[in-house]
Scaffold this active site. Sequence first.
Site, PDB file in Angstrom:
ATOM      1  N   SER A 148       0.852  -1.178   0.000  1.00 27.13           N
ATOM      2  CA  SER A 148       0.000   0.000   0.000  1.00 27.13           C
ATOM      3  C   SER A 148       0.894   1.236   0.000  1.00 27.13           C
ATOM      4  O   SER A 148       1.622   1.475   0.963  1.00 27.13           O
ATOM      5  CB  SER A 148      -0.889  -0.032   1.252  1.00 27.13           C
ATOM      6  N   LYS A 173      -1.181  -0.951  -4.231  1.00 27.29           N
ATOM      7  CA  LYS A 173      -2.372  -0.146  -3.928  1.00 27.29           C
ATOM      8  C   LYS A 173      -1.897   1.282  -3.738  1.00 27.29           C
ATOM      9  O   LYS A 173      -0.910   1.527  -3.038  1.00 27.29           O
ATOM     10  CB  LYS A 173      -3.030  -0.696  -2.669  1.00 27.29           C
ATOM     11  N   LYS A 175      -2.769   5.160  -2.509  1.00 32.70           N
ATOM     12  CA  LYS A 175      -3.666   6.050  -1.774  1.00 32.70           C
ATOM     13  C   LYS A 175      -3.998   7.231  -2.666  1.00 32.70           C
ATOM     14  O   LYS A 175      -3.084   7.873  -3.222  1.00 32.70           O
ATOM     15  CB  LYS A 175      -2.975   6.542  -0.497  1.00 32.70           C
ATOM     16  N   ASP A 200      -7.070   3.353  -3.043  1.00 29.02           N
ATOM     17  CA  ASP A 200      -7.800   3.459  -1.777  1.00 29.02           C
ATOM     18  C   ASP A 200      -7.996   4.936  -1.445  1.00 29.02           C
ATOM     19  O   ASP A 200      -7.022   5.686  -1.313  1.00 29.02           O
ATOM     20  CB  ASP A 200      -7.005   2.772  -0.652  1.00 29.02           C
ATOM     21  N   GLU A 228     -11.137   1.376  -3.486  1.00 34.77           N
ATOM     22  CA  GLU A 228     -11.473   1.099  -2.085  1.00 34.77           C
ATOM     23  C   GLU A 228     -12.066   2.341  -1.417  1.00 34.77           C
ATOM     24  O   GLU A 228     -11.484   3.426  -1.476  1.00 34.77           O
ATOM     25  CB  GLU A 228     -10.188   0.654  -1.365  1.00 34.77           C
ATOM     26  N   ASP A 255     -13.945  -0.831   3.053  1.00 33.74           N
ATOM     27  CA  ASP A 255     -13.034  -0.962   4.186  1.00 33.74           C
ATOM     28  C   ASP A 255     -13.763  -0.355   5.394  1.00 33.74           C
ATOM     29  O   ASP A 255     -14.444  -1.067   6.149  1.00 33.74           O
ATOM     30  CB  ASP A 255     -11.714  -0.241   3.859  1.00 33.74           C
ATOM     31  N   LYS A 285     -10.176  -6.366   7.876  1.00 33.79           N
ATOM     32  CA  LYS A 285      -9.105  -6.000   8.813  1.00 33.79           C
ATOM     33  C   LYS A 285      -9.570  -6.468  10.179  1.00 33.79           C
ATOM     34  O   LYS A 285     -10.552  -5.928  10.706  1.00 33.79           O
ATOM     35  CB  LYS A 285      -8.911  -4.482   8.868  1.00 33.79           C
ATOM     36  N   GLY A 313      -4.556  -3.793   5.965  1.00 31.41           N
ATOM     37  CA  GLY A 313      -3.586  -3.673   7.044  1.00 31.41           C
ATOM     38  C   GLY A 313      -3.743  -2.361   7.756  1.00 31.41           C
ATOM     39  O   GLY A 313      -4.361  -1.428   7.235  1.00 31.41           O
TER      40      GLY A 313
HETATM   41  O1  OSB Z   1      -7.215   2.228   4.606  1.00 32.21           O
HETATM   42  O2  OSB Z   1      -6.103   0.475   4.315  1.00 32.21           O
HETATM   43  C1  OSB Z   1      -6.224   1.576   4.847  1.00 32.21           C
HETATM   44  C2  OSB Z   1      -3.077   2.326   6.896  1.00 32.21           C
HETATM   45  C3  OSB Z   1      -3.615   3.070   7.918  1.00 32.21           C
HETATM   46  C4  OSB Z   1      -4.962   3.341   7.908  1.00 32.21           C
HETATM   47  C5  OSB Z   1      -5.776   2.874   6.876  1.00 32.21           C
HETATM   48  C6  OSB Z   1      -5.253   2.111   5.862  1.00 32.21           C
HETATM   49  C7  OSB Z   1      -3.868   1.865   5.847  1.00 32.21           C
HETATM   50  C8  OSB Z   1      -3.183   1.143   4.786  1.00 32.21           C
HETATM   51  C9  OSB Z   1      -1.906   0.463   5.204  1.00 32.21           C
HETATM   52  O3  OSB Z   1      -3.501   1.166   3.620  1.00 32.21           O
HETATM   53  C10 OSB Z   1      -1.770  -0.928   4.793  1.00 32.21           C
HETATM   54  C11 OSB Z   1      -0.575  -1.581   5.450  1.00 32.21           C
HETATM   55  O4  OSB Z   1      -0.669  -1.948   6.623  1.00 32.21           O
HETATM   56  O5  OSB Z   1       0.424  -1.715   4.764  1.00 32.21           O
HETATM   57 MG    MG Z   2      -8.474   1.236   3.216  1.00 31.96          MG
END
Ligand code: OSB
Ligand code: MG
Length: 391
Positions: A148, A173, A175, A200, A228, A255, A285, A313
Amino acid sequence: MIPTIQPLAHDPLNLKEITIRRLRLRLRVPFRTSFGTQQERDTILVILKTHDGLIGVGEAPSLVAPMYDEQYIWSDYDVLQRFLVPHIPTTITSYTQLQDETLSSIKGHHFSKCGIEAAYWNLVSQQTGESLKTLWGGEADIVVAGFSIGGQSLEDVLARAEVAIQAGFRRLKIKIWPSHDVQVIAALRERYPDLMLQVDANCAYDPFNPDHQRALKALDDFGLLMIEQPFSPHDFLDHTRFQAELNLQTPIALDESVLSVDDARRAIEMWRLFGVEDKLIINIKPPRVGGYWQGRLIAEMGYEQGIPCWMGGMLELGLGKWMNVILSSHPGCRLPGDHLQPQPYYERDIADPLPSIQPDGTIAVPSHWGGCAVDWQAVEELTIDLHTDKR
Ligand code: OSB
Ligand code: MG
């Protein structure tokens, strides 16, 4: 529709001591999402010790501020100390008992509950000699590693992607947020036409804003695995209607919207009502849904209902990541999870070894208890606060 599975029976676990520890961590690389940038980060460990010398550890991967959802380090630590830890039975006879007597009696606060529950499974695995993989219905021996990327700018994302591709990652992925979306994905797609790619938004889009609508619809051209959580956590309706009315071909993955097995059921029903159930994906999660067993039930339901699931995660330490990798081996988890970064997440971690990527872009799923030993020296040195309840 909600699956009923009996957790494995085990001998009573007689607790001697319960400790919660607040650890101070620092990410090696800052992680930017639509809600802010993270680098310093506290997290919580829940440690259950039994009279016969077993030690179970679980992670409540709290964030420093209530920006992903309403929970954060202090609410998690407080609710553990005041309400959850005192109500953990001194003799735990089953998951159902723990769930009914301790976890279900408090509303919400899923991150904290996940810490207790993970520590409990850790104990059960040691006591019964069964791996977490067996206890949770895992099957696959390998899972595909996803990364991510929380990059600050287009250049930053491209640089991070390049490092990941070199390291063997097959799924990235990205952001996104308004102004950091179509251009970024177009550039990545041009460079990596065959890469498994997804985005995401962490709720950053407004379904009624025409600019946001155009941006999300434009993402349809890039063959993404999923978009996402574009909209508000509490809104299944806007997500589904958007999917159906804008004829979005890319599946939407939920999510923040799915806090329980029941929410997952409601989402599936809603996507069916709009006739777009082939375009729903669920991100599991464990901290968000109150633990690994609840996560497993969602995976089971997804499997039975034909809705693909995958493991997200929360920037967990190696301990939480290993547990996520293990649950990812469940047949309901059909897409790569956010398990790894090209470099270790933290300057110092408590897990030994850390999950790592193999040359073919996969992670081997451990079939012994939980994949790692705990480095107690590191736990000690990272702890900034602790609370012990002796029984
Ligand atoms: O939305 O998936 C998410 C990290 C912190 C808060 C929200 C998210 C995330 C990640 C991190 O995308 C994923 C990872 O643990 O590598
Ligand atoms: Mg997410």
